[in-house]
Write an enzyme that holds these catalytic residues in place. Structure first.
Site, PDB file in Angstrom:
ATOM      1  N   ARG A   1       0.232  19.201  -8.367  1.00  0.00           N
ATOM      2  CA  ARG A   1       1.532  18.608  -7.283  1.00  0.00           C
ATOM      3  C   ARG A   1       2.145  19.788  -6.924  1.00  0.00           C
ATOM      4  O   ARG A   1       1.718  19.952  -5.100  1.00  0.00           O
ATOM      5  CB  ARG A   1       2.334  18.216  -7.977  1.00  0.00           C
TER       6      ARG A   1
ATOM      7  N   LYS B   1       6.920  18.411  -3.289  1.00  0.00           N
ATOM      8  CA  LYS B   1       8.299  19.394  -3.719  1.00  0.00           C
ATOM      9  C   LYS B   1       8.724  20.333  -3.356  1.00  0.00           C
ATOM     10  O   LYS B   1       8.830  21.688  -3.771  1.00  0.00           O
ATOM     11  CB  LYS B   1       7.929  19.216  -4.917  1.00  0.00           C
TER      12      LYS B   1
HETATM   13  N1  PMP Z   1      12.324  12.760  -7.671  1.00  0.00           N
HETATM   14  C1  PMP Z   1      12.786  13.886  -7.369  1.00  0.00           C
HETATM   15  C2  PMP Z   1      13.447  14.050  -6.703  1.00  0.00           C
HETATM   16  C3  PMP Z   1      12.780  15.185  -8.411  1.00  0.00           C
HETATM   17  O1  PMP Z   1      13.624  16.296  -8.387  1.00  0.00           O
HETATM   18  C4  PMP Z   1      12.342  15.048  -9.288  1.00  0.00           C
HETATM   19  C5  PMP Z   1      11.844  15.900 -10.499  1.00  0.00           C
HETATM   20  N2  PMP Z   1      11.125  17.153 -10.393  1.00  0.00           N
HETATM   21  C6  PMP Z   1      12.059  13.549 -10.038  1.00  0.00           C
HETATM   22  C7  PMP Z   1      11.793  12.262  -9.055  1.00  0.00           C
HETATM   23  C8  PMP Z   1      11.332  13.108 -11.317  1.00  0.00           C
HETATM   24  O2  PMP Z   1       9.598  14.163 -11.626  1.00  0.00           O
HETATM   25  P1  PMP Z   1       8.876  14.939 -12.395  1.00  0.00           P
HETATM   26  O3  PMP Z   1       8.836  13.747 -13.348  1.00  0.00           O
HETATM   27  O4  PMP Z   1       7.986  15.406 -12.148  1.00  0.00           O
HETATM   28  O5  PMP Z   1      10.133  15.676 -12.953  1.00  0.00           O
END
Ligand code: PMP
Length: 294
Positions: free
Chosen positions: A52, A151
């Site tokens: 990612r 991200k």
């Molecule tokens: N959505 C957003 C906007 C986030 O910031 C996060 C945290 N990274 C998530 C979803 C959850 O993703 P993950 O399971 O990869 O932490």
């Protein structure tokens, strides 16, 4: 004792881990990051987080100045240097130092830093009682302006949502996309359980491709609950049997009310609890070992 931070190829004491005021990560939120968990000396889903990170960077035309292998090594070295067994790892790659203009071509070298620290776990009561969340008026950035799969360091969209939720007394902000469909929460993905099926919005509806989300999409069918991505309206959440959120820090958190509508029995549901138990089990078994590899 303070932390040792990886900064551009060196491990430095946190007091010395400084970036320039001309760094475009700071000036414009121009950069990408990850949030990763370390459980019992093992990094959970490290490869997926690296995927990612590199995809986010590629999407914004940011060339990470480390090979994937070097990045993996740097993360492991940072955890080791801090002697952590359990914790949270935050790799960040910014566009680097430039001038005051927007143009990223004036930033010759991206800045890379990695913070590995202890984590403040959420209280068990949160998982026992569940959260009350609410919809906010701030919509997710439209995918043709800023794709939710990136991200990026620019979290203002999510922060504005969080401010609204705080103001209204909700624990988390539920965000809709530009079409009014459910996207995700300010810092977590969202799931509904309806008639035994585990449902979550597709990423094109404005959701991050969450790593925990992906684990749930794999885990649920293995436990006998069909799981799929589907567009969801608020109505489908309000009338769901169970709702839960997923995220690296929060793991799997039950949601018991949305906008004042009680979800299911008003208690964390059985499928949510089952998924959480199995998720915790997985975090004990899986992961890239930090201390036993050479
Ligand atoms: N959505 C957003 C906007 C986030 O910031 C996060 C945290 N990274 C998530 C979803 C959850 O993703 P993950 O399971 O990869 O932490």
């Amino acid at each position: 004792m303070g932390l040792l931070i990886y900064l551009d190829g060196r491990l430095v004491p946190e007091e010395e881990a400084k970036v320039s005021v001309f760094d475009h990560g700071l000036l414009y939120g121009d950069g990408v990051f990850e949030g990763i968990r370390l459980y019992s000396g093992r990094i959970f889903r490290l490869e997926q987080h690296l995927d990612r990170l590199y995809e986010s960077a590629a999407s914004i035309r940011l060339v990470i100045p480390l090979s994937r292998e070097e990045f993996r090594r740097a993360i492991i070295d940072t955890v080791r240097a801090n002697g952590l067994e359990d914790g949270y790892i935050r790799p960040v790659v910014t566009r680097g130092v430039g001038d005051l203009g927007l143009d990223p071509t004036h930033c010759p070298r991206p800045t890379v830093f990695i913070i590995a620290s202890r984590i403040q776990l959420y209280p068990e009561s949160l998982y026992e009682q569940g959260l009350r969340i609410g919809t906010v008026s701030t919509r997710k950035n439209a995918p043709d302006s800023l794709n939710s799969r990136i991200k990026s360091l620019n979290y203002l969209n999510n922060i504005l949502a969080k401010l609204e939720a705080n103001e209204a007394g909700y624990a988390e902000a539920l965000m809709l996309n530009h079409q009014g469909l459910v996207a995700e929460c300010a810092a977590d993905n969202i799931f509904a359980v309806r008639r035994g099926e585990v449902l979550t919005p597709p990423t094109y509806a404005g959701a991050l491709a969450g790593i925990t989300r992906q684990v749930v999409l794999e885990l649920a069918p293995a436990l006998g609950y069909p799981a799929r991505e589907t567009l969801l309206t608020l109505h489908e959440l309000y009338t769901a049997d169970e709702v839960f959120m997923t995220g690296t820090a929060a793991e799997i958190v039950p949601v018991v009310a949305i906008d004042g509508r009680i979800i299911g029995s008003g208690q964390p549901g059985p499928i949510t609890r089952h998924l959480r138990r199995e998720f915790v089990e997985l975090t004990r078994k899986e992961g890239t070992p930090v201390y036993s590899s050479c």
